[in-house]
Motif scaffolding. Sequence first.
Motif, PDB file in Angstrom:
ATOM      1  N   ARG A   1       0.861  -1.191   0.000  1.00  0.00           N
ATOM      2  CA  ARG A   1       0.000   0.000   0.000  1.00  0.00           C
ATOM      3  C   ARG A   1       0.898   1.241   0.000  1.00  0.00           C
ATOM      4  NH1 ARG A   1      -5.228  -1.170   0.682  1.00  0.00           N
ATOM      5  NH2 ARG A   1      -5.715  -3.225   1.488  1.00  0.00           N
ATOM      6  N   ILE A   2       0.574   2.164  -0.899  1.00  0.00           N
ATOM      7  CA  ILE A   2       1.347   3.396  -1.015  1.00  0.00           C
ATOM      8  C   ILE A   2       0.397   4.580  -0.931  1.00  0.00           C
ATOM      9  CG2 ILE A   2       2.744   4.822  -2.551  1.00  0.00           C
ATOM     10  CD1 ILE A   2       4.081   2.413  -3.592  1.00  0.00           C
ATOM     11  N   GLY A   3       0.744   5.536  -0.101  1.00  0.00           N
ATOM     12  CA  GLY A   3       0.018   6.791  -0.026  1.00  0.00           C
ATOM     13  C   GLY A   3       0.939   7.904  -0.484  1.00  0.00           C
ATOM     14  N   VAL A   4       0.461   8.758  -1.365  1.00  0.00           N
ATOM     15  CA  VAL A   4       1.252   9.890  -1.846  1.00  0.00           C
ATOM     16  C   VAL A   4       0.439  11.169  -1.693  1.00  0.00           C
ATOM     17  CG1 VAL A   4       2.706   8.581  -3.444  1.00  0.00           C
ATOM     18  CG2 VAL A   4       0.535   9.483  -4.247  1.00  0.00           C
ATOM     19  N   THR A   5       1.123  12.261  -1.439  1.00  0.00           N
ATOM     20  CA  THR A   5       0.461  13.547  -1.260  1.00  0.00           C
ATOM     21  C   THR A   5       0.036  14.163  -2.590  1.00  0.00           C
ATOM     22  OG1 THR A   5       2.590  14.697  -1.234  1.00  0.00           O
ATOM     23  CG2 THR A   5       1.662  14.041   0.900  1.00  0.00           C
ATOM     24  N   ALA A   6       0.566  13.674  -3.687  1.00  0.00           N
ATOM     25  CA  ALA A   6       0.267  14.222  -5.012  1.00  0.00           C
ATOM     26  C   ALA A   6      -1.180  13.940  -5.402  1.00  0.00           C
ATOM     27  CB  ALA A   6       1.203  13.622  -6.052  1.00  0.00           C
ATOM     28  N   THR A   7      -1.715  14.828  -6.231  1.00  0.00           N
ATOM     29  CA  THR A   7      -3.075  14.660  -6.739  1.00  0.00           C
ATOM     30  C   THR A   7      -3.050  13.770  -7.982  1.00  0.00           C
ATOM     31  OG1 THR A   7      -2.895  16.611  -8.137  1.00  0.00           O
ATOM     32  CG2 THR A   7      -3.796  16.932  -5.922  1.00  0.00           C
ATOM     33  N   PRO A   8      -4.141  13.065  -8.248  1.00  0.00           N
ATOM     34  CA  PRO A   8      -4.182  12.184  -9.416  1.00  0.00           C
ATOM     35  C   PRO A   8      -4.536  12.932 -10.702  1.00  0.00           C
ATOM     36  CG  PRO A   8      -6.189  11.936  -8.181  1.00  0.00           C
ATOM     37  CD  PRO A   8      -5.315  12.898  -7.406  1.00  0.00           C
TER      38      PRO A   8
ATOM     39  N   GLY B   1      -2.944  14.706 -14.238  1.00  0.00           N
ATOM     40  CA  GLY B   1      -1.795  14.897 -15.116  1.00  0.00           C
ATOM     41  C   GLY B   1      -0.633  13.961 -14.827  1.00  0.00           C
ATOM     42  N   GLY B   2      -0.906  12.813 -14.238  1.00  0.00           N
ATOM     43  CA  GLY B   2       0.161  11.850 -13.964  1.00  0.00           C
ATOM     44  C   GLY B   2       1.021  12.162 -12.753  1.00  0.00           C
ATOM     45  N   LYS B   3       0.632  13.166 -11.962  1.00  0.00           N
ATOM     46  CA  LYS B   3       1.437  13.556 -10.787  1.00  0.00           C
ATOM     47  C   LYS B   3       1.496  12.440  -9.749  1.00  0.00           C
ATOM     48  CE  LYS B   3       0.352  18.444 -11.223  1.00  0.00           C
ATOM     49  NZ  LYS B   3      -0.363  19.565 -10.618  1.00  0.00           N
TER      50      LYS B   3
ATOM     51  N   ALA C   1       4.789  10.328  -8.448  1.00  0.00           N
ATOM     52  CA  ALA C   1       5.124  10.270  -7.028  1.00  0.00           C
ATOM     53  C   ALA C   1       5.245   8.824  -6.549  1.00  0.00           C
ATOM     54  CB  ALA C   1       4.084  11.015  -6.201  1.00  0.00           C
ATOM     55  N   VAL C   2       4.363   7.954  -7.036  1.00  0.00           N
ATOM     56  CA  VAL C   2       4.416   6.535  -6.673  1.00  0.00           C
ATOM     57  C   VAL C   2       5.709   5.918  -7.203  1.00  0.00           C
ATOM     58  CG1 VAL C   2       3.373   4.275  -7.115  1.00  0.00           C
ATOM     59  CG2 VAL C   2       1.940   6.207  -6.480  1.00  0.00           C
ATOM     60  N   THR C   3       6.055   6.203  -8.444  1.00  0.00           N
ATOM     61  CA  THR C   3       7.291   5.683  -9.037  1.00  0.00           C
ATOM     62  C   THR C   3       8.497   6.141  -8.237  1.00  0.00           C
ATOM     63  OG1 THR C   3       6.268   5.704 -11.228  1.00  0.00           O
ATOM     64  CG2 THR C   3       8.663   5.562 -11.150  1.00  0.00           C
TER      65      THR C   3
END
Length: 86
Positions: free
Chosen positions: A39-46, A48-50, A54-56
Motif C-alpha cells: 500500500r502506497i500513499g502519496v500527497t500528489a493529486t491524481p 496529469g500523472g502527478k 510520485a508513486v514511481t
Amino acid sequence: MVKRGAWADLAVSGATFALRVTPNAARDAIARDGDGTIRIGVTATPEGGKANAAVTDLLARTLGVPKSRLSLLRGATGRDKVFRLD
C-alpha cells in the motif's frame, strides 16, 4: 522514513509489484500488509500523472533503484497498479 533493508528482498530484476495507491494522502508512505499487498500513499493529486510519478519515485527510493528501472504495466488511471523492475 523507510528502512531500505526491509525492502531489499523485493529489489530483484524482473519482479512485479501489485500496489494499492491512495492519492492525496496526508504524507508519503509505503507499507506491506500481512498478505503481501503493498500500500502506497502519496500527497500528489491524481491529475496529469502527478500521482503516478510520485508513486514511481517513492517505490524507487524504497527499493534503492533508479526510477528508470521501474515500468508501470497496468493501472495508469486506477488505484490498483502493477509495476515491473527491469
